[in-house]
Motif scaffolding. Structure first.
Motif, PDB file in Angstrom:
ATOM      1  N   TYR A  13       0.829  -1.216   0.000  1.00 42.58           N
ATOM      2  CA  TYR A  13       0.000   0.000   0.000  1.00 42.58           C
ATOM      3  C   TYR A  13       0.863   1.264   0.000  1.00 42.58           C
ATOM      4  O   TYR A  13       0.529   2.261  -0.645  1.00 42.58           O
ATOM      5  CB  TYR A  13      -0.933   0.010   1.211  1.00 42.58           C
ATOM      6  N   LYS A  14       1.985   1.191   0.711  1.00 41.89           N
ATOM      7  CA  LYS A  14       2.879   2.347   0.762  1.00 41.89           C
ATOM      8  C   LYS A  14       3.507   2.607  -0.611  1.00 41.89           C
ATOM      9  O   LYS A  14       3.551   3.743  -1.083  1.00 41.89           O
ATOM     10  CB  LYS A  14       3.983   2.113   1.803  1.00 41.89           C
ATOM     11  N   THR A  15       3.992   1.522  -1.240  1.00 44.22           N
ATOM     12  CA  THR A  15       4.608   1.655  -2.567  1.00 44.22           C
ATOM     13  C   THR A  15       3.593   2.139  -3.598  1.00 44.22           C
ATOM     14  O   THR A  15       3.911   2.940  -4.480  1.00 44.22           O
ATOM     15  CB  THR A  15       5.215   0.305  -3.021  1.00 44.22           C
ATOM     16  N   LYS A  31      -3.162   5.856   0.248  1.00 39.05           N
ATOM     17  CA  LYS A  31      -3.196   6.386   1.606  1.00 39.05           C
ATOM     18  C   LYS A  31      -4.288   5.735   2.466  1.00 39.05           C
ATOM     19  O   LYS A  31      -4.067   5.420   3.634  1.00 39.05           O
ATOM     20  CB  LYS A  31      -3.410   7.908   1.579  1.00 39.05           C
ATOM     21  N   GLU A  32      -5.464   5.535   1.884  1.00 40.76           N
ATOM     22  CA  GLU A  32      -6.586   4.993   2.653  1.00 40.76           C
ATOM     23  C   GLU A  32      -6.272   3.589   3.166  1.00 40.76           C
ATOM     24  O   GLU A  32      -6.434   3.300   4.354  1.00 40.76           O
ATOM     25  CB  GLU A  32      -7.847   4.962   1.770  1.00 40.76           C
ATOM     26  N   LYS A  33      -5.781   2.733   2.277  1.00 44.91           N
ATOM     27  CA  LYS A  33      -5.445   1.364   2.692  1.00 44.91           C
ATOM     28  C   LYS A  33      -4.186   1.339   3.560  1.00 44.91           C
ATOM     29  O   LYS A  33      -4.046   0.491   4.446  1.00 44.91           O
ATOM     30  CB  LYS A  33      -5.268   0.473   1.465  1.00 44.91           C
ATOM     31  N   ILE A  72       1.535  10.000   8.811  1.00 47.44           N
ATOM     32  CA  ILE A  72       0.520  10.054   7.741  1.00 47.44           C
ATOM     33  C   ILE A  72      -0.592  11.038   8.109  1.00 47.44           C
ATOM     34  O   ILE A  72      -0.996  11.872   7.290  1.00 47.44           O
ATOM     35  CB  ILE A  72      -0.080   8.651   7.475  1.00 47.44           C
ATOM     36  N   TYR A  73      -1.087  10.920   9.361  1.00 48.11           N
ATOM     37  CA  TYR A  73      -2.167  11.813   9.798  1.00 48.11           C
ATOM     38  C   TYR A  73      -1.718  13.269   9.812  1.00 48.11           C
ATOM     39  O   TYR A  73      -2.482  14.174   9.466  1.00 48.11           O
ATOM     40  CB  TYR A  73      -2.662  11.407  11.184  1.00 48.11           C
ATOM     41  N   ALA A 115      -1.831   0.132   8.643  1.00 46.07           N
ATOM     42  CA  ALA A 115      -0.961   0.607   9.738  1.00 46.07           C
ATOM     43  C   ALA A 115      -1.689   0.519  11.066  1.00 46.07           C
ATOM     44  O   ALA A 115      -1.108   0.118  12.084  1.00 46.07           O
ATOM     45  CB  ALA A 115      -0.516   2.042   9.463  1.00 46.07           C
ATOM     46  N   LYS A 116      -2.973   0.877  11.072  1.00 44.89           N
ATOM     47  CA  LYS A 116      -3.767   0.793  12.301  1.00 44.89           C
ATOM     48  C   LYS A 116      -3.921  -0.669  12.736  1.00 44.89           C
ATOM     49  O   LYS A 116      -3.803  -0.997  13.924  1.00 44.89           O
ATOM     50  CB  LYS A 116      -5.143   1.425  12.099  1.00 44.89           C
ATOM     51  N   LYS A 117      -4.161  -1.547  11.772  1.00 46.10           N
ATOM     52  CA  LYS A 117      -4.280  -2.983  12.085  1.00 46.10           C
ATOM     53  C   LYS A 117      -3.004  -3.503  12.746  1.00 46.10           C
ATOM     54  O   LYS A 117      -3.049  -4.227  13.749  1.00 46.10           O
ATOM     55  CB  LYS A 117      -4.565  -3.766  10.799  1.00 46.10           C
ATOM     56  N   LEU A 118      -1.858  -3.124  12.189  1.00 46.24           N
ATOM     57  CA  LEU A 118      -0.574  -3.594  12.723  1.00 46.24           C
ATOM     58  C   LEU A 118      -0.291  -3.010  14.103  1.00 46.24           C
ATOM     59  O   LEU A 118       0.247  -3.693  14.979  1.00 46.24           O
ATOM     60  CB  LEU A 118       0.558  -3.243  11.753  1.00 46.24           C
ATOM     61  N   LEU A 119      -0.674  -1.757  14.304  1.00 44.98           N
ATOM     62  CA  LEU A 119      -0.527  -1.144  15.629  1.00 44.98           C
ATOM     63  C   LEU A 119      -1.365  -1.901  16.648  1.00 44.98           C
ATOM     64  O   LEU A 119      -0.888  -2.237  17.741  1.00 44.98           O
ATOM     65  CB  LEU A 119      -0.951   0.321  15.589  1.00 44.98           C
TER      66      LEU A 119
END
Length: 383
Positions: free
Chosen positions: A218-220, A224-226, A249-250, A231-235
Protein backbone atom coordinates in the motif's frame (compact mmCIF):
# COMPACT_ATOMS: atom_id res chain seq x y z
CA UNK A 1 33.80 -17.30 17.98
CA UNK A 2 36.84 -18.88 16.31
CA UNK A 3 34.67 -19.84 13.34
CA UNK A 4 33.42 -16.25 13.09
CA UNK A 5 37.05 -15.05 13.09
CA UNK A 6 37.75 -17.47 10.24
CA UNK A 7 34.76 -16.10 8.32
CA UNK A 8 36.13 -12.59 8.74
CA UNK A 9 39.42 -13.81 7.23
CA UNK A 10 37.46 -15.37 4.35
CA UNK A 11 35.68 -12.06 3.75
CA UNK A 12 39.06 -10.30 3.58
CA UNK A 13 40.31 -12.94 1.12
CA UNK A 14 37.21 -12.35 -1.02
CA UNK A 15 37.90 -8.59 -0.99
CA UNK A 16 41.40 -9.36 -2.30
CA UNK A 17 39.79 -11.36 -5.16
CA UNK A 18 40.79 -14.75 -3.78
CA UNK A 19 37.39 -16.01 -4.87
CA UNK A 20 37.98 -19.78 -4.88
CA UNK A 21 40.09 -19.76 -1.72
CA UNK A 22 37.34 -17.86 0.09
CA UNK A 23 34.65 -20.21 -1.25
CA UNK A 24 36.58 -23.37 -0.30
CA UNK A 25 37.22 -22.07 3.22
CA UNK A 26 33.62 -20.87 3.68
CA UNK A 27 32.15 -24.23 2.64
CA UNK A 28 34.58 -25.98 4.97
CA UNK A 29 33.39 -23.77 7.85
CA UNK A 30 29.78 -24.48 6.89
CA UNK A 31 30.25 -28.25 6.95
CA UNK A 32 32.09 -27.96 10.28
CA UNK A 33 29.22 -25.92 11.69
CA UNK A 34 26.60 -28.44 10.54
CA UNK A 35 28.64 -31.25 12.15
CA UNK A 36 28.70 -29.27 15.40
CA UNK A 37 24.94 -28.76 15.25
CA UNK A 38 24.45 -32.52 15.75
CA UNK A 39 25.98 -32.59 19.23
CA UNK A 40 27.06 -29.13 20.46
CA UNK A 41 24.99 -27.03 22.87
CA UNK A 42 23.98 -24.21 20.53
CA UNK A 43 21.22 -22.80 22.76
CA UNK A 44 22.94 -19.39 22.79
CA UNK A 45 22.20 -19.09 19.09
CA UNK A 46 25.83 -18.35 18.21
CA UNK A 47 26.29 -21.47 16.08
CA UNK A 48 23.17 -20.74 14.03
CA UNK A 49 24.39 -17.15 13.60
CA UNK A 50 27.75 -18.41 12.30
CA UNK A 51 26.03 -20.79 9.87
CA UNK A 52 23.78 -18.01 8.54
CA UNK A 53 26.81 -15.72 8.10
CA UNK A 54 28.57 -18.56 6.24
CA UNK A 55 25.70 -18.80 3.73
CA UNK A 56 25.88 -15.05 3.15
CA UNK A 57 29.59 -15.32 2.45
CA UNK A 58 29.20 -18.34 0.14
CA UNK A 59 26.53 -16.44 -1.80
CA UNK A 60 28.83 -13.42 -2.13
CA UNK A 61 31.64 -15.67 -3.37
CA UNK A 62 29.32 -17.30 -5.93
CA UNK A 63 28.08 -13.90 -7.17
CA UNK A 64 31.67 -12.77 -7.72
CA UNK A 65 32.68 -16.04 -9.41
CA UNK A 66 29.60 -15.73 -11.67
CA UNK A 67 31.42 -12.80 -13.35
CA UNK A 68 34.60 -14.85 -13.93
CA UNK A 69 35.56 -17.31 -16.70
CA UNK A 70 33.73 -20.59 -17.30
CA UNK A 71 36.52 -22.70 -15.82
CA UNK A 72 36.27 -20.97 -12.44
CA UNK A 73 32.46 -21.05 -12.54
CA UNK A 74 32.48 -24.80 -13.20
CA UNK A 75 35.06 -25.37 -10.48
CA UNK A 76 33.01 -23.44 -7.92
CA UNK A 77 29.78 -25.16 -8.97
CA UNK A 78 31.39 -28.62 -8.63
CA UNK A 79 32.63 -27.70 -5.14
CA UNK A 80 29.16 -26.61 -3.98
CA UNK A 81 27.53 -29.76 -5.39
CA UNK A 82 30.17 -31.99 -3.76
CA UNK A 83 29.69 -30.38 -0.34
CA UNK A 84 25.86 -30.39 -0.54
CA UNK A 85 25.85 -34.16 -1.24
CA UNK A 86 27.75 -34.91 1.99
CA UNK A 87 25.94 -37.05 4.55
CA UNK A 88 26.51 -34.37 7.20
CA UNK A 89 23.50 -32.56 5.73
CA UNK A 90 21.22 -35.58 6.26
CA UNK A 91 18.57 -34.33 8.67
CA UNK A 92 19.32 -30.67 7.84
CA UNK A 93 17.26 -30.45 4.65
CA UNK A 94 16.90 -26.67 4.54
CA UNK A 95 20.64 -26.15 5.02
CA UNK A 96 21.46 -28.59 2.20
CA UNK A 97 19.09 -26.88 -0.21
CA UNK A 98 20.25 -23.41 0.88
CA UNK A 99 23.75 -24.42 -0.21
CA UNK A 100 22.45 -25.66 -3.56
CA UNK A 101 20.66 -22.32 -4.05
CA UNK A 102 24.03 -20.56 -3.74
CA UNK A 103 25.28 -22.51 -6.79
CA UNK A 104 22.38 -21.59 -9.10
CA UNK A 105 23.96 -18.33 -10.31
CA UNK A 106 26.95 -20.37 -11.59
CA UNK A 107 24.82 -22.61 -13.84
CA UNK A 108 24.56 -22.74 -17.58
CA UNK A 109 22.25 -25.24 -19.28
CA UNK A 110 24.84 -28.01 -19.11
CA UNK A 111 25.63 -27.64 -15.40
CA UNK A 112 21.91 -27.15 -14.70
CA UNK A 113 21.34 -30.74 -15.84
CA UNK A 114 23.90 -31.90 -13.26
CA UNK A 115 22.09 -29.95 -10.56
CA UNK A 116 18.71 -31.41 -11.55
CA UNK A 117 20.24 -34.90 -11.46
CA UNK A 118 21.41 -34.24 -7.89
CA UNK A 119 17.92 -32.97 -7.03
CA UNK A 120 16.36 -36.12 -8.51
CA UNK A 121 18.60 -38.31 -6.34
CA UNK A 122 17.86 -36.34 -3.18
CA UNK A 123 14.13 -36.48 -3.91
CA UNK A 124 14.25 -40.24 -4.41
CA UNK A 125 16.15 -40.77 -1.14
CA UNK A 126 13.71 -38.52 0.74
CA UNK A 127 10.79 -40.87 0.04
CA UNK A 128 11.90 -42.82 3.10
CA UNK A 129 11.93 -39.70 5.32
CA UNK A 130 9.34 -39.08 8.00
CA UNK A 131 8.29 -35.85 6.25
CA UNK A 132 9.09 -36.30 2.52
CA UNK A 133 6.79 -33.32 1.75
CA UNK A 134 9.36 -30.97 3.30
CA UNK A 135 12.09 -32.11 0.89
CA UNK A 136 9.64 -31.94 -2.02
CA UNK A 137 8.89 -28.32 -1.14
CA UNK A 138 12.60 -27.39 -1.02
CA UNK A 139 13.13 -29.28 -4.28
CA UNK A 140 10.41 -27.26 -6.05
CA UNK A 141 11.90 -23.98 -4.81
CA UNK A 142 15.41 -24.81 -6.05
CA UNK A 143 14.13 -26.05 -9.42
CA UNK A 144 12.06 -22.92 -9.92
CA UNK A 145 15.00 -20.63 -9.00
CA UNK A 146 17.21 -22.60 -11.41
CA UNK A 147 14.72 -22.29 -14.28
CA UNK A 148 14.20 -18.59 -13.51
CA UNK A 149 17.97 -18.07 -13.66
CA UNK A 150 18.21 -19.83 -17.03
CA UNK A 151 15.05 -18.67 -18.76
CA UNK A 152 13.98 -15.40 -17.03
CA UNK A 153 11.14 -14.68 -14.61
CA UNK A 154 8.70 -13.86 -17.41
CA UNK A 155 9.06 -17.27 -19.06
CA UNK A 156 8.79 -19.08 -15.74
CA UNK A 157 5.65 -17.35 -14.43
CA UNK A 158 3.48 -20.40 -15.10
CA UNK A 159 5.77 -22.63 -13.02
CA UNK A 160 5.79 -20.00 -10.26
CA UNK A 161 1.99 -19.88 -10.05
CA UNK A 162 1.68 -23.66 -10.22
CA UNK A 163 3.46 -23.75 -6.86
CA UNK A 164 2.09 -20.52 -5.39
CA UNK A 165 1.00 -22.39 -2.24
CA UNK A 166 4.70 -22.47 -1.21
CA UNK A 167 5.30 -19.36 0.87
CA UNK A 168 8.79 -18.64 -0.49
CA UNK A 169 7.50 -18.72 -4.07
CA UNK A 170 4.44 -16.62 -3.20
CA UNK A 171 6.79 -13.96 -1.79
CA UNK A 172 8.75 -13.98 -5.06
CA UNK A 173 5.47 -13.57 -6.98
CA UNK A 174 4.47 -10.64 -4.76
CA UNK A 175 7.83 -8.93 -5.28
CA UNK A 176 7.60 -9.53 -9.04
CA UNK A 177 4.12 -7.97 -9.12
CA UNK A 178 5.37 -4.93 -7.20
CA UNK A 179 8.31 -4.52 -9.59
CA UNK A 180 5.81 -4.54 -12.46
CA UNK A 181 3.63 -2.03 -10.55
CA UNK A 182 0.82 -4.59 -10.56
CA UNK A 183 -0.23 -3.67 -7.03
CA UNK A 184 -3.66 -5.31 -7.25
CA UNK A 185 -2.05 -8.69 -7.93
CA UNK A 186 0.51 -8.18 -5.14
CA UNK A 187 -2.31 -7.26 -2.74
CA UNK A 188 -4.41 -10.29 -3.77
CA UNK A 189 -1.51 -12.72 -3.26
CA UNK A 190 -0.67 -11.19 0.11
CA UNK A 191 -4.25 -10.93 1.39
CA UNK A 192 -4.91 -14.60 0.67
CA UNK A 193 -2.29 -15.52 3.29
CA UNK A 194 -2.84 -12.62 5.69
CA UNK A 195 -6.57 -13.46 5.98
CA UNK A 196 -5.77 -17.14 6.40
CA UNK A 197 -3.61 -16.71 9.50
CA UNK A 198 -4.67 -15.74 13.00
CA UNK A 199 -3.25 -12.56 14.52
CA UNK A 200 -1.08 -14.57 16.94
CA UNK A 201 0.93 -15.72 13.93
CA UNK A 202 2.04 -12.13 13.37
CA UNK A 203 5.82 -11.56 13.52
CA UNK A 204 6.26 -7.81 13.86
CA UNK A 205 10.04 -7.84 13.23
CA UNK A 206 9.83 -10.01 10.08
CA UNK A 207 9.68 -7.85 6.93
CA UNK A 208 8.26 -10.87 5.07
CA UNK A 209 5.33 -11.36 7.41
CA UNK A 210 2.20 -11.15 5.24
CA UNK A 211 0.75 -8.21 7.12
CA UNK A 212 4.02 -6.26 7.00
CA UNK A 213 4.31 -6.94 3.28
CA UNK A 214 0.73 -5.80 2.77
CA UNK A 215 1.55 -2.45 4.36
CA UNK A 216 4.62 -2.13 2.07
CA UNK A 217 2.41 -2.79 -0.97
CA UNK A 218 0.00 0.00 0.00
CA UNK A 219 2.88 2.35 0.76
CA UNK A 220 4.61 1.66 -2.57
CA UNK A 221 1.28 2.04 -4.40
CA UNK A 222 0.75 5.32 -2.50
CA UNK A 223 -2.74 4.18 -1.48
CA UNK A 224 -3.20 6.39 1.61
CA UNK A 225 -6.59 4.99 2.65
CA UNK A 226 -5.45 1.36 2.69
CA UNK A 227 -2.07 2.39 4.11
CA UNK A 228 -3.78 3.97 7.14
CA UNK A 229 -6.10 0.99 7.62
CA UNK A 230 -3.22 -1.52 7.50
CA UNK A 231 -0.96 0.61 9.74
CA UNK A 232 -3.77 0.79 12.30
CA UNK A 233 -4.28 -2.98 12.08
CA UNK A 234 -0.57 -3.59 12.72
CA UNK A 235 -0.53 -1.14 15.63
CA UNK A 236 -3.51 -2.90 17.21
CA UNK A 237 -1.66 -6.20 16.73
CA UNK A 238 1.07 -4.81 18.99
CA UNK A 239 3.62 -3.34 16.56
CA UNK A 240 4.31 -0.02 18.25
CA UNK A 241 6.45 1.39 15.40
CA UNK A 242 3.21 1.93 13.47
CA UNK A 243 2.15 4.58 15.99
CA UNK A 244 4.82 6.87 14.51
CA UNK A 245 3.86 5.76 11.00
CA UNK A 246 0.23 6.74 11.61
CA UNK A 247 1.26 9.98 13.27
CA UNK A 248 3.32 10.93 10.21
CA UNK A 249 0.52 10.05 7.74
CA UNK A 250 -2.17 11.81 9.80
CA UNK A 251 0.07 14.89 10.21
CA UNK A 252 0.64 15.01 6.44
CA UNK A 253 -3.16 14.93 6.00
CA UNK A 254 -3.61 17.48 8.81
CA UNK A 255 -5.88 15.21 10.91
CA UNK A 256 -3.58 13.94 13.70
CA UNK A 257 -5.27 15.85 16.54
CA UNK A 258 -8.73 14.61 15.52
CA UNK A 259 -7.56 10.96 15.54
CA UNK A 260 -5.19 11.01 18.54
CA UNK A 261 -7.60 10.21 21.41
CA UNK A 262 -9.57 7.61 19.45
CA UNK A 263 -6.37 5.85 18.46
CA UNK A 264 -5.26 5.65 22.10
CA UNK A 265 -8.67 4.29 23.11
CA UNK A 266 -8.57 1.65 20.39
CA UNK A 267 -5.05 0.63 21.43
CA UNK A 268 -6.17 0.27 25.05
CA UNK A 269 -9.13 -1.88 23.98
CA UNK A 270 -6.82 -4.09 21.89
CA UNK A 271 -5.31 -5.45 25.16
CA UNK A 272 -1.77 -5.07 23.77
CA UNK A 273 -0.61 -3.88 27.19
CA UNK A 274 3.12 -3.47 26.54
CA UNK A 275 2.52 -1.64 23.26
CA UNK A 276 -0.14 0.64 24.81
CA UNK A 277 2.03 1.54 27.80
CA UNK A 278 5.07 2.16 25.62
CA UNK A 279 3.04 4.62 23.52
CA UNK A 280 1.74 6.37 26.66
CA UNK A 281 5.33 6.87 27.83
CA UNK A 282 6.49 8.20 24.44
CA UNK A 283 3.52 10.62 24.32
CA UNK A 284 4.02 11.65 27.98
CA UNK A 285 0.46 10.55 28.83
CA UNK A 286 1.13 10.21 32.57
CA UNK A 287 -2.53 10.29 33.69
CA UNK A 288 -3.53 7.59 31.23
CA UNK A 289 -0.51 5.52 32.27
CA UNK A 290 -1.46 5.86 35.93
CA UNK A 291 -5.04 4.75 35.22
CA UNK A 292 -3.71 1.79 33.24
CA UNK A 293 -1.29 0.70 35.99
CA UNK A 294 -3.92 1.14 38.71
CA UNK A 295 -6.30 -1.02 36.69
CA UNK A 296 -3.62 -3.63 35.96
CA UNK A 297 -0.50 -3.27 38.16
CA UNK A 298 1.66 -5.75 36.22
CA UNK A 299 5.26 -4.49 35.97
CA UNK A 300 4.40 -1.74 38.48
CA UNK A 301 8.04 -1.36 39.50
CA UNK A 302 9.04 -0.72 35.88
CA UNK A 303 6.33 1.82 35.07
CA UNK A 304 6.40 3.45 38.51
CA UNK A 305 9.54 5.40 37.64
CA UNK A 306 7.56 7.32 35.02
CA UNK A 307 4.77 8.16 37.49
CA UNK A 308 6.26 8.64 40.94
CA UNK A 309 7.26 12.27 40.44
CA UNK A 310 3.74 13.48 39.49
CA UNK A 311 1.70 10.89 41.41
CA UNK A 312 3.78 9.78 44.42
CA UNK A 313 0.90 8.88 46.80
CA UNK A 314 -0.88 6.73 44.20
CA UNK A 315 2.37 4.91 43.35
CA UNK A 316 3.19 4.34 47.04
CA UNK A 317 -0.28 2.93 47.63
CA UNK A 318 0.06 0.57 44.67
CA UNK A 319 3.49 -0.55 45.90
CA UNK A 320 2.09 -1.20 49.38
CA UNK A 321 -0.66 -3.40 47.99
CA UNK A 322 1.61 -5.22 45.51
CA UNK A 323 4.31 -6.02 48.10
CA UNK A 324 1.74 -7.17 50.68
CA UNK A 325 0.17 -9.56 48.17
CA UNK A 326 3.59 -10.86 47.05
CA UNK A 327 4.59 -11.51 50.64
CA UNK A 328 1.45 -13.54 51.30
CA UNK A 329 2.49 -15.91 48.50
CA UNK A 330 6.26 -16.02 49.20
CA UNK A 331 7.68 -19.26 50.58
CA UNK A 332 11.47 -19.07 50.64
CA UNK A 333 14.41 -16.67 51.01
CA UNK A 334 14.81 -16.23 47.25
CA UNK A 335 11.26 -14.86 47.07
CA UNK A 336 11.78 -12.79 50.23
CA UNK A 337 14.78 -11.13 48.58
CA UNK A 338 12.58 -10.14 45.63
CA UNK A 339 10.10 -8.56 48.05
CA UNK A 340 12.73 -6.57 49.91
CA UNK A 341 14.20 -5.45 46.57
CA UNK A 342 10.81 -3.87 45.83
CA UNK A 343 10.77 -2.22 49.26
CA UNK A 344 14.25 -0.91 48.49
CA UNK A 345 12.89 0.60 45.26
CA UNK A 346 10.04 2.18 47.21
CA UNK A 347 12.62 3.83 49.49
CA UNK A 348 14.57 5.11 46.46
CA UNK A 349 11.31 6.69 45.27
CA UNK A 350 11.21 8.54 48.64
CA UNK A 351 8.31 6.45 49.92
CA UNK A 352 10.00 6.06 53.32
CA UNK A 353 6.80 6.40 55.38
CA UNK A 354 5.03 3.73 53.34
CA UNK A 355 8.10 1.47 53.50
CA UNK A 356 8.35 1.90 57.29
CA UNK A 357 4.66 1.09 57.79
CA UNK A 358 4.90 -1.89 55.44
CA UNK A 359 7.99 -3.37 57.11
CA UNK A 360 6.36 -3.05 60.54
CA UNK A 361 3.18 -4.80 59.40
CA UNK A 362 5.07 -7.59 57.62
CA UNK A 363 7.22 -8.22 60.72
CA UNK A 364 4.13 -8.50 62.85
CA UNK A 365 2.14 -10.64 60.42
CA UNK A 366 4.97 -13.06 59.63
CA UNK A 367 6.79 -13.05 62.98
CA UNK A 368 7.65 -16.76 62.68
CA UNK A 369 9.31 -16.53 59.27
CA UNK A 370 12.89 -15.94 60.40
CA UNK A 371 14.34 -15.75 56.87
CA UNK A 372 11.82 -13.03 55.93
CA UNK A 373 12.52 -11.11 59.14
CA UNK A 374 16.23 -11.29 58.39
CA UNK A 375 15.74 -9.82 54.89
CA UNK A 376 13.36 -7.13 56.20
CA UNK A 377 15.90 -6.01 58.79
CA UNK A 378 18.51 -5.59 56.07
CA UNK A 379 16.32 -3.26 54.05
CA UNK A 380 15.05 -1.46 57.18
CA UNK A 381 18.58 -0.18 57.79
CA UNK A 382 18.27 1.90 54.62
CA UNK A 383 15.41 3.97 56.08
Amino acid sequence: MDMQDCLDMCAETLEMRGYMVALEAATYILVSGVKLAFHADSSSGMLTEVIMCTYELIEKCAKEIEKQDKQMRDQAFALIIKEAKKSVFDGWTDWRYDLLKCGICLCDEKSAKKLEKVLDTLLEVSREDYYPEYTKKEDLIVRYLLHRHLYSKKNMQKELYQNISINELRIIAIKDAMEDENYDEAEKLCLEKANEEETWHYHCSDPEDWNNMLYDIYKTANNKEKQIAQAKKLLLMGNEKFWDVLKQIYNECGVWNENYENLLDELKDSKRTVCYRSILISENEKKRLLDEVMENPCDLFYYGKYLVKEYPEQVYELCYKEISENCARAKDRREYKKITKKIDQLIKWKGNDTAKLLIGELKQTYSRKTALLDELEKVEKKL
